[in-house]
Design an enzyme around this catalytic site. Structure first.
Site, PDB file in Angstrom:
ATOM      1  N   HIS A 185      19.576  42.809  52.245  1.00  0.00           N
ATOM      2  CA  HIS A 185      18.690  42.917  53.415  1.00  0.00           C
ATOM      3  C   HIS A 185      19.196  42.060  54.576  1.00  0.00           C
ATOM      4  O   HIS A 185      18.416  41.672  55.441  1.00  0.00           O
ATOM      5  CB  HIS A 185      17.254  42.501  53.062  1.00  0.00           C
ATOM      6  CG  HIS A 185      16.740  43.110  51.803  1.00  0.00           C
ATOM      7  ND1 HIS A 185      16.223  44.380  51.739  1.00  0.00           N
ATOM      8  CD2 HIS A 185      16.704  42.628  50.523  1.00  0.00           C
ATOM      9  CE1 HIS A 185      15.865  44.655  50.495  1.00  0.00           C
ATOM     10  NE2 HIS A 185      16.161  43.610  49.734  1.00  0.00           N
ATOM     11  N   SER A 315      35.804  39.147  76.634  1.00  0.00           N
ATOM     12  CA  SER A 315      34.810  39.747  77.505  1.00  0.00           C
ATOM     13  C   SER A 315      35.179  39.495  78.958  1.00  0.00           C
ATOM     14  O   SER A 315      35.676  38.435  79.321  1.00  0.00           O
ATOM     15  CB  SER A 315      33.435  39.153  77.191  1.00  0.00           C
ATOM     16  OG  SER A 315      32.497  39.543  78.156  1.00  0.00           O
TER      17      SER A 315
END
Length: 510
Positions: A185, A315
């Site tokens: 999970h 970036s």
């Protein structure tokens, strides 16, 4: 083709283009190469390798048509039809001599691509023109070429897939004993190892090898079947001889490199073949998407990241970032690959009777795009898997944040062995765990569970063995042994066929 006529056609359309884009004048476009005035698929112009791009090129397609016509003529001559050696020789000598400009003009004239290429082929081997395509229908060249191209496409993909498996296997071997957090999970659960997780990835890819090999080896040649699959035209050519028609089918099938052909078909081979082929590719796409998603998540954790070259830009706005651009590309294209399976499923379901033509335009797009996309995805995954970077100290720090809670059972067992009471021990553990949890969640502190244990007089009997108890390698189970056995028993035997290609360099143009 950049011919004078094409340039003239583009020039005549510049005024129309300028009407669409008010910022462009015809004069501005006069010096622009024609290929930049129309859409080009990035699958070819930006990403795909030269082998796969050629495999779906017009040159491959139409030279294969000519080979099919030549194989047919040779087989028909062998079986007694009035075809001369000179006709065969002319055909063989002009397989690659394609006048694409003439073919385009012929298609405009006759409105039929196959007949256009029959006439174009015949123009460069005139004595053979009367026997080119003798007894055949369009599906003879169209469908058989598609089957050849898909078979060849799998032959390009399988070595690339094996190469990815080999690279990830080397990675798994190297890091088979490196503990790391495992997740259910996306919540820390227990420990595994970096190498064991890589083996989970490899296991999926091995299933893809099996799927691709199975589909590739099960592709049958359509063969020589006539207009609706009854072979009536060939039966007529051979004066009703069933034996000769069967031999003809067998000879052409063997010439094309296939062991079997379809005994039954309509005008086309069953479109379920396309479903099978693209299903295998879509399944492989899901494997790559899962692998690259894991790597992207690990990159966010700063545990593992894809290769980052010296001049690789991060970036635009945040220069220190190392964006996982290649794994992101894999995920993006894998999604496209998985979606393409819808096309052949729909096409196969609506083939009325022996065939409808609404499959043609659709298949021109989806078959090529599936193989081109798969090729790009595997090339990119190969580059990623060839240079994965692991940061053990970051991994260890993250383990230290979570391991104390995971080690509570080991602490209880050690205390019981030292004579402690199990219930009292559990109560103490629960209290210290809650205090450490508050420190982490409410105050943003580090996990000080272990320090609290060290300070607790209750746990004094095991203070001298806490370092051993909290050694991460005590919590990875049989992971290293599982890696060893998996690599030896399942990986090596399944990629040995492709051993001659695994040393290729994993480079990308973009």
């Amino acid at each position: 083709m950049d011919s004078p006529r094409n340039r003239q056609n583009y020039g005549s359309r510049l005024s129309n283009i300028s009407k669409v884009d008010v910022n462009v004048s015809p004069l501005d476009l006069n010096n622009v190469p024609p290929e930049h005035l129309k859409y080009r698929s990035p699958l070819v112009s930006r990403y795909a390798g030269p082998e796969m791009a050629y495999n779906f090129s017009e040159m491959k397609k139409f030279t294969t048509w000519r080979k099919l016509w030549t194989w047919l003529a040779k087989a028909e001559r062998h079986l007694g039809l009035d075809i001369t050696e000179e006709q065969i020789s002319q055909m063989e000598q002009n397989i690659n001599n394609i006048d694409f400009e003439r073919a385009t003009q012929e298609e405009k004239r006759v409105r039929h691509d196959v007949m256009a290429h029959v006439h174009t082929f015949g123009a460069c081997c005139p004595s053979a023109l009367p026997i080119i395509h003798l007894g055949a229908t369009s599906a003879y060249v169209g469908d058989n070429t598609d089957l050849i191209v898909m078979r060849d496409g799998f032959d390009i993909l399988l070595p690339k897939l094996a190469r990815c498996i080999q690279r990830l296997s080397v990675f798994a071997e190297e890091y088979k004993s490196q503990p790391c957090l495992s997740y259910t999970h996306l919540q820390p659960a227990q420990l595994t190892t970096v190498g064991k997780r890589a083996c989970v990835w490899v296991q999926d890819l091995l299933m893809d090898v099996r799927n691709l090999e199975t589909v590739r080896n099960n592709i049958r040649f359509r063969g020589v079947k006539g207009t609706t699959g009854t072979q009536a035209s060939f039966l007529s050519l051979f004066d009703g001889s069933d034996e000769k028609v069967e031999i003809l089918d067998k000879l052409v099938t063997e010439a094309a490199g296939f062991k079997k052909n379809f005994l039954i078909c309509g005008q086309t081979y069953s479109r379920k073949v396309d479903v099978d082929c693209l299903s295998a590719l879509a399944s492989m796409g899901s494997s790559v998407h899962k692998i690259c998603t894991d790597i992207r998540l690990l990159a966010s954790f700063k545990e593992v990241e894809e290769p980052f070259e010296k001049e690789h830009s991060g970036s635009v706005g945040v220069s220190y970032k190392r964006n996982p651009m290649r794994t992101e590309r894999c995920c993006a294209l894998s999604r496209h690959l998985m979606c393409l399976i819808q096309d052949p499923l729909m096409t196969a379901s609506v083939q009325w009777m022996e065939r409808t033509l609404d499959d043609s335009a659709n298949r021109r797009v989806c078959l090529a795009e599936a193989f081109l996309t798969a090729d790009i995805v595997l090339s990119t995954l190969h580059n990623v898997s060839d240079g994965l970077v692991v940061y053990p100290k970051v991994i260890d720090r993250r383990i230290r944040q979570e391991l104390p809670f995971m080690a509570t059972d080991a602490i209880v067992k050690a205390m019981i062995k030292a004579g402690g009471n199990r219930q009292e021990c559990l109560e103490q553990i629960r209290s210290i765990s809650q205090e450490a949890g508050i420190e982490i969640k409410q105050y943003g502190g580090d996990n000080d569970f272990l320090e609290r244990i060290r300070k607790s007089s209750f746990f004094q009997p095991i203070h001298n063995c806490l370092d051993d108890i909290f050694d991460p390698k005590n919590f990875i189970g049989r992971a290293p042994n599982q890696v060893n056995r998996f690599l030896e028993e399942e990986v090596k035997p399944n990629i040995v066929t492709y051993a001659n290609i695994i040393d290729d360099i994993a480079e990308l143009d973009l």
